[in-house]
Write a protein that holds these residues in place. Structure first.
Motif, PDB file in Angstrom:
ATOM      1  N   THR A  37      91.676  81.151  22.328  1.00  0.00           N
ATOM      2  CA  THR A  37      92.100  81.697  20.947  1.00  0.00           C
ATOM      3  C   THR A  37      91.837  80.434  20.104  1.00  0.00           C
ATOM      4  O   THR A  37      91.672  79.187  20.671  1.00  0.00           O
ATOM      5  N   SER A  38      91.715  80.614  18.601  1.00  0.00           N
ATOM      6  CA  SER A  38      91.610  79.624  17.745  1.00  0.00           C
ATOM      7  C   SER A  38      92.763  78.754  17.660  1.00  0.00           C
ATOM      8  O   SER A  38      92.833  77.755  17.746  1.00  0.00           O
ATOM      9  N   GLU A  39      94.058  79.231  17.985  1.00  0.00           N
ATOM     10  CA  GLU A  39      95.289  78.402  18.086  1.00  0.00           C
ATOM     11  C   GLU A  39      95.202  77.633  19.209  1.00  0.00           C
ATOM     12  O   GLU A  39      95.706  76.451  19.144  1.00  0.00           O
ATOM     13  N   GLN A  40      94.637  78.003  20.238  1.00  0.00           N
ATOM     14  CA  GLN A  40      94.620  77.101  21.445  1.00  0.00           C
ATOM     15  C   GLN A  40      93.554  76.165  21.080  1.00  0.00           C
ATOM     16  O   GLN A  40      93.671  74.806  21.524  1.00  0.00           O
ATOM     17  N   ALA A  41      92.385  76.413  20.554  1.00  0.00           N
ATOM     18  CA  ALA A  41      91.451  75.512  20.163  1.00  0.00           C
ATOM     19  C   ALA A  41      92.092  74.297  19.408  1.00  0.00           C
ATOM     20  O   ALA A  41      91.660  73.038  19.512  1.00  0.00           O
ATOM     21  N   HIS A 259      88.013  71.478  16.015  1.00  0.00           N
ATOM     22  CA  HIS A 259      88.842  72.134  14.805  1.00  0.00           C
ATOM     23  C   HIS A 259      87.983  73.153  13.835  1.00  0.00           C
ATOM     24  O   HIS A 259      88.482  74.251  13.520  1.00  0.00           O
ATOM     25  N   GLN A 260      86.796  72.745  13.660  1.00  0.00           N
ATOM     26  CA  GLN A 260      85.985  73.540  12.670  1.00  0.00           C
ATOM     27  C   GLN A 260      85.482  74.887  13.237  1.00  0.00           C
ATOM     28  O   GLN A 260      85.380  75.919  12.872  1.00  0.00           O
ATOM     29  N   LEU A 261      85.226  74.771  14.618  1.00  0.00           N
ATOM     30  CA  LEU A 261      84.991  76.188  15.373  1.00  0.00           C
ATOM     31  C   LEU A 261      86.385  76.874  15.414  1.00  0.00           C
ATOM     32  O   LEU A 261      85.927  78.236  14.977  1.00  0.00           O
ATOM     33  N   ALA A 262      87.330  76.386  15.700  1.00  0.00           N
ATOM     34  CA  ALA A 262      88.405  77.351  15.524  1.00  0.00           C
ATOM     35  C   ALA A 262      88.762  77.852  14.209  1.00  0.00           C
ATOM     36  O   ALA A 262      89.142  79.078  14.035  1.00  0.00           O
ATOM     37  N   LEU A 283      81.241  82.187  19.207  1.00  0.00           N
ATOM     38  CA  LEU A 283      82.517  82.747  18.354  1.00  0.00           C
ATOM     39  C   LEU A 283      82.046  84.200  17.927  1.00  0.00           C
ATOM     40  O   LEU A 283      81.055  84.691  17.429  1.00  0.00           O
ATOM     41  N   SER A 284      82.912  85.179  18.721  1.00  0.00           N
ATOM     42  CA  SER A 284      82.726  86.613  18.619  1.00  0.00           C
ATOM     43  C   SER A 284      82.870  87.262  17.350  1.00  0.00           C
ATOM     44  O   SER A 284      83.862  86.492  16.322  1.00  0.00           O
ATOM     45  N   HIS A 285      82.068  88.155  16.970  1.00  0.00           N
ATOM     46  CA  HIS A 285      82.364  88.755  15.598  1.00  0.00           C
ATOM     47  C   HIS A 285      81.964  87.813  14.370  1.00  0.00           C
ATOM     48  O   HIS A 285      82.383  88.260  13.239  1.00  0.00           O
ATOM     49  N   CYS A 286      81.421  86.557  14.618  1.00  0.00           N
ATOM     50  CA  CYS A 286      80.931  85.773  13.435  1.00  0.00           C
ATOM     51  C   CYS A 286      79.427  86.028  12.898  1.00  0.00           C
ATOM     52  O   CYS A 286      78.782  86.430  13.810  1.00  0.00           O
ATOM     53  N   SER A 287      79.105  86.096  11.688  1.00  0.00           N
ATOM     54  CA  SER A 287      77.814  86.348  11.320  1.00  0.00           C
ATOM     55  C   SER A 287      76.931  85.052  11.154  1.00  0.00           C
ATOM     56  O   SER A 287      77.424  83.963  11.148  1.00  0.00           O
ATOM     57  N   GLU A 288      75.744  85.273  11.187  1.00  0.00           N
ATOM     58  CA  GLU A 288      74.619  84.306  11.090  1.00  0.00           C
ATOM     59  C   GLU A 288      74.662  83.137  10.146  1.00  0.00           C
ATOM     60  O   GLU A 288      74.807  81.951  10.585  1.00  0.00           O
ATOM     61  N   PHE A 293      77.921  75.981   9.230  1.00  0.00           N
ATOM     62  CA  PHE A 293      79.020  74.996   9.066  1.00  0.00           C
ATOM     63  C   PHE A 293      78.995  73.908  10.247  1.00  0.00           C
ATOM     64  O   PHE A 293      79.902  73.388  10.416  1.00  0.00           O
ATOM     65  N   PHE A 294      78.005  74.010  11.131  1.00  0.00           N
ATOM     66  CA  PHE A 294      77.971  73.240  12.271  1.00  0.00           C
ATOM     67  C   PHE A 294      76.745  72.140  12.348  1.00  0.00           C
ATOM     68  O   PHE A 294      76.002  72.563  13.520  1.00  0.00           O
ATOM     69  N   PRO A 295      76.613  71.349  11.388  1.00  0.00           N
ATOM     70  CA  PRO A 295      75.427  70.588  11.306  1.00  0.00           C
ATOM     71  C   PRO A 295      75.465  69.600  12.436  1.00  0.00           C
ATOM     72  O   PRO A 295      74.223  69.118  12.785  1.00  0.00           O
ATOM     73  N   ARG A 296      76.491  69.388  13.254  1.00  0.00           N
ATOM     74  CA  ARG A 296      76.427  68.299  14.213  1.00  0.00           C
ATOM     75  C   ARG A 296      76.081  68.994  15.580  1.00  0.00           C
ATOM     76  O   ARG A 296      75.944  68.211  16.658  1.00  0.00           O
ATOM     77  N   LEU A 297      76.245  70.166  15.508  1.00  0.00           N
ATOM     78  CA  LEU A 297      76.150  71.017  16.798  1.00  0.00           C
ATOM     79  C   LEU A 297      74.803  71.689  16.752  1.00  0.00           C
ATOM     80  O   LEU A 297      73.867  71.672  15.997  1.00  0.00           O
ATOM     81  N   ILE A 298      74.324  72.317  18.221  1.00  0.00           N
ATOM     82  CA  ILE A 298      73.030  72.951  18.201  1.00  0.00           C
ATOM     83  C   ILE A 298      73.254  74.473  17.730  1.00  0.00           C
ATOM     84  O   ILE A 298      73.872  74.957  18.381  1.00  0.00           O
TER      85      ILE A 298
END
Ligand code: SF4
Length: 412
Positions: A37-41, A259-262, A283-288, A293-298
């Protein structure tokens, strides 16, 4: 004379048994059913920053490995992780809980609907069953419901797979499999695990005769012939409104990324983060548009970085001969995105990809060995090439149509 170094393959770090590495102790968190969950993340990210050095690996088993702990902090973290429902309460229970599940089992409409139920029951039985202590701490299980994100190329000691409208049990990589109903599948798997623990506590993952174990059931076996692997990308937009996926470059992220993903999952999705064995997080149910929000990730499967499978290398692992993360961007640029995966290993152990791959670079004390269609410890004639020589070699290496390409994932 065999000059190969002896490889220690029999041990795996855990929450209760952290491993000392080049940047302190490494603590492994095994999320239940491959999701948090986001809390766990947020908790994991906070812990990584507070007690470790803030770096987190996402492993090919969809586990999170928090780096840079002192010995004292590895003890402090244990009750906190249990309290946050990220570990079984005892070391014995946690040791048994090596279960990889189809990452979008509950969301993918093409995934077998029994997948989630089977995984839940198997997990509960693993936690409650005594008498498995003689099994290796690496003994592992897969529940593969197929669908858009099949685990066909992932192998553990006991694999439960949805196959041609039914469920089958596959032992290691063997082709003869046992058919069973979804309802009985967890029971059969536990019977196999208990039998092994009591009579012959060995790994099945690379045993070509593992299917002989089915004799305890006196049942007919069938041939397992899955169709060619067709899997949707786990990076970018996922399915039709299923969510978005981001890749973790070279399997290593900072706690701030988590943190940002959560944050995004919590405020724009359903609060769930699904960890995949392809080193990505969905991230389920998030839109394109949230991918920005994630410039450092792929965020694009064409990104060259997503075609590299690498271990952390020096200075994170004391066995590594080379700073892999320093060389990786140069090698990724050369390798491109249309030739399968390039495996870069800091030593012959090949932690990031223990299986055969079309091409593997294995760091030595003096450059790279290049292995074609082999593992990191396979003999090769291309030895001790400098980085520029390696780059030149890769530039002229043929496309995978003429070579064996594999990204098989054996859960060691
Ligand atoms: S393969 Fe990489 S992570 Fe594994 S022991 Fe060797 S250097 Fe360390």
């Amino acid at each position: 004379m065999n000059m190969k170094p002896t490889l220690k393959r029999g041990w795996c770090p855990s929450l209760f048994k952290p491993m000392e590495t080049g940047d302190g102790f490494l603590v492994r968190i095994k999320p239940f059913l491959s999701r948090i969950t986001s809390e766990q993340a947020h908790f994991i990210a906070d812990t990584a920053n507070r007690l470790g050095n803030g770096l987190i690996n996402l492993s090919q088993k969809a586990n999170l490995q928090l780096r840079g702990f002192s010995r004292q902090n590895t003890l402090r973290i244990i009750p906190e992780v249990i309290y946050n429902h990220l570990s079984a309460p005892t070391s014995y229970q946690e040791k048994k809980r090596n279960l990889l599940v189809s990452p979008l089992a509950a969301l993918d409409p093409l995934c077998d609907p029994a997948t989630e139920w089977i995984a839940q029951h198997l997990q509960t039985m693993l936690l409650r069953t005594n008498g498995l202590s003689r099994l290796s701490g690496k003994f592992s299980f897969i529940v593969d419901g197929g669908g858009q994100y099949p685990l066909t190329d992932c192998f553990s000691d006991i694999n439960l797979r949805a196959y041609q409208g039914q469920w089958v049990i596959q032992l290691g990589h063997t082709q003869k499999v046992m058919v069973c109903s979804a309802e009985k599948a967890p029971l059969f798997v536990m019977k196999l695990a208990k039998y092994l623990a009591q009579h012959d506590p060995r790994r099945l993952i690379h045993d070509p005769e593992a299917d002989k174990l089915f004799e305890i059931f006196e049942t007919q076996l069938i041939n397992y012939n899955p169709p060619p692997l067709k899997r949707s990308s786990s990076v970018g937009v996922i399915g039709e409104n299923l969510g978005i996926g981001v890749g973790i470059p070279y399997g290593l992220m900072h706690a701030d990324d988590l943190h940002q993903l959560a944050e995004v999952a919590q405020h724009h999705g359903d609060g769930m983060l699904h960890l995949t064995p392809w080193r990505s997080i969905i991230l389920s149910h998030c839109s394109e548009e949230l991918l920005s929000f994630f410039p450092r990730l792929i965020t694009d499967e064409q990104d060259f970085k997503s075609h590299i499978i690498a271990c952390p290398g020096k200075p994170y692992c004391p066995r590594s001969a080379i700073n892999i993360l320093q060389d990786a961007p140069i090698l990724a640029q050369t390798w491109g995105n249309n030739r399968g995966y390039l495996h870069i290993s800091g030593c012959p152990k090949g932690c990031a990809l223990p299986d055969v791959n079309s091409i593997t670079l294995c760091a030595t004390g003096n450059g790279y060995n290049i292995i074609i269609n082999g593992k990191a410890d396979t003999d090769t004639v291309y030895m001790h090439l400098s980085l520029p020589e390696t780059v030149a070699f890769l530039k002229h290496h043929p496309a995978p149509s003429s070579i064996k390409n594999s990204s098989e994932n054996s859960l060691q």
